[in-house]
Design a protein around this motif. Structure first.
Motif, mmCIF file in Angstrom:
data_model
loop_
_atom_site.group_PDB
_atom_site.id
_atom_site.type_symbol
_atom_site.label_atom_id
_atom_site.label_comp_id
_atom_site.label_asym_id
_atom_site.label_seq_id
_atom_site.Cartn_x
_atom_site.Cartn_y
_atom_site.Cartn_z
ATOM 1 N N GLU A 104 39.904 4.985 6.928
ATOM 2 C CA GLU A 104 41.170 5.376 7.928
ATOM 3 C C GLU A 104 42.461 5.123 7.200
ATOM 4 N N LYS A 105 42.649 3.982 6.302
ATOM 5 C CA LYS A 105 43.963 4.010 5.768
ATOM 6 C C LYS A 105 44.041 4.934 4.450
ATOM 7 N N LYS A 108 45.114 8.306 6.173
ATOM 8 C CA LYS A 108 46.524 8.233 6.572
ATOM 9 C C LYS A 108 47.153 8.239 5.406
ATOM 10 N N LYS A 109 47.044 7.530 4.327
ATOM 11 C CA LYS A 109 47.949 7.325 3.221
ATOM 12 C C LYS A 109 48.167 8.781 2.173
ATOM 13 N N SER A 111 47.235 11.649 3.550
ATOM 14 C CA SER A 111 47.946 12.555 4.606
ATOM 15 C C SER A 111 49.522 12.645 4.365
#
Length: 118
Positions: A104-105, A108-109, A111
Motif C-alpha cells: 500500500e505504501k 502510494k509513494k 503514484s
C-alpha cells in the motif's frame, strides 16, 4: 522486462533485510553498555530512550518502542534482543499484514512520483 509485482517483491525483500540489519545494530547498541566495566546498568538510563526511538523509527510500533525502553531499564535484561524479536514478529508471524502495508505504501509513494513527473 520485470513486472510490477516482481519490483514490489524485490523492494520488500530489501526492506526486510535492511530492517533486520537495523534491528541487530539496535540490539548490539543496547548490549554495548556491558563492554565498559561498572557502566552497564547506569548507562542504560541514557541508552533506553535512544533504543526506544530507534525501534520506533525502524518498526513504527509504539508498543515495541515501549517494550524496548523497558527492556533497557530493567536490570540484567539487555541480553534480550528486543528489536530483533519485533522484526521476527513483523516479518514472520504477521508477514501477510506487513507485506500488505508495504504494498500500500509502495503504490502510494510511486503514484505520487508518477504524478509529479507529468
Amino acid at each position: 522486462m520485470i513486472n510490477n509485482s516482481d519490483t514490489i517483491s524485490q523492494s520488500f525483500s530489501e526492506k526486510k533485510r535492511k530492517d533486520l540489519m537495523a534491528s541487530l545494530a539496535i540490539d548490539a547498541l543496547g548490549m554495548a553498555t556491558y563492554l565498559v566495566p561498572a557502566l552497564g546498568e547506569t548507562a542504560d538510563v541514557i541508552i533506553a530512550p535512544i533504543i526506544s526511538i530507534l525501534i520506533y523509527a525502524v518498526h513504527r510500533t509504539t508498543l515495541g518502542a515501549i517494550a524496548g525502553f523497558l527492556e533497557e531499564l530493567i536490570p540484567f535484561t539487555d541480553i534480550i534482543p528486543s528489536a530483533t524479536i519485533i522484526w521476527f514478529y513483523r516479518y514472520y508471524l504477521k508477514s501477510d499484514s506487513t507485506f500488505n502495508d508495504f504494498v500500500e505504501k509502495y503504490r502510494k509513494k510511486n503514484s505520487i512520483k508518477i504524478k509529479s513527473q507529468n
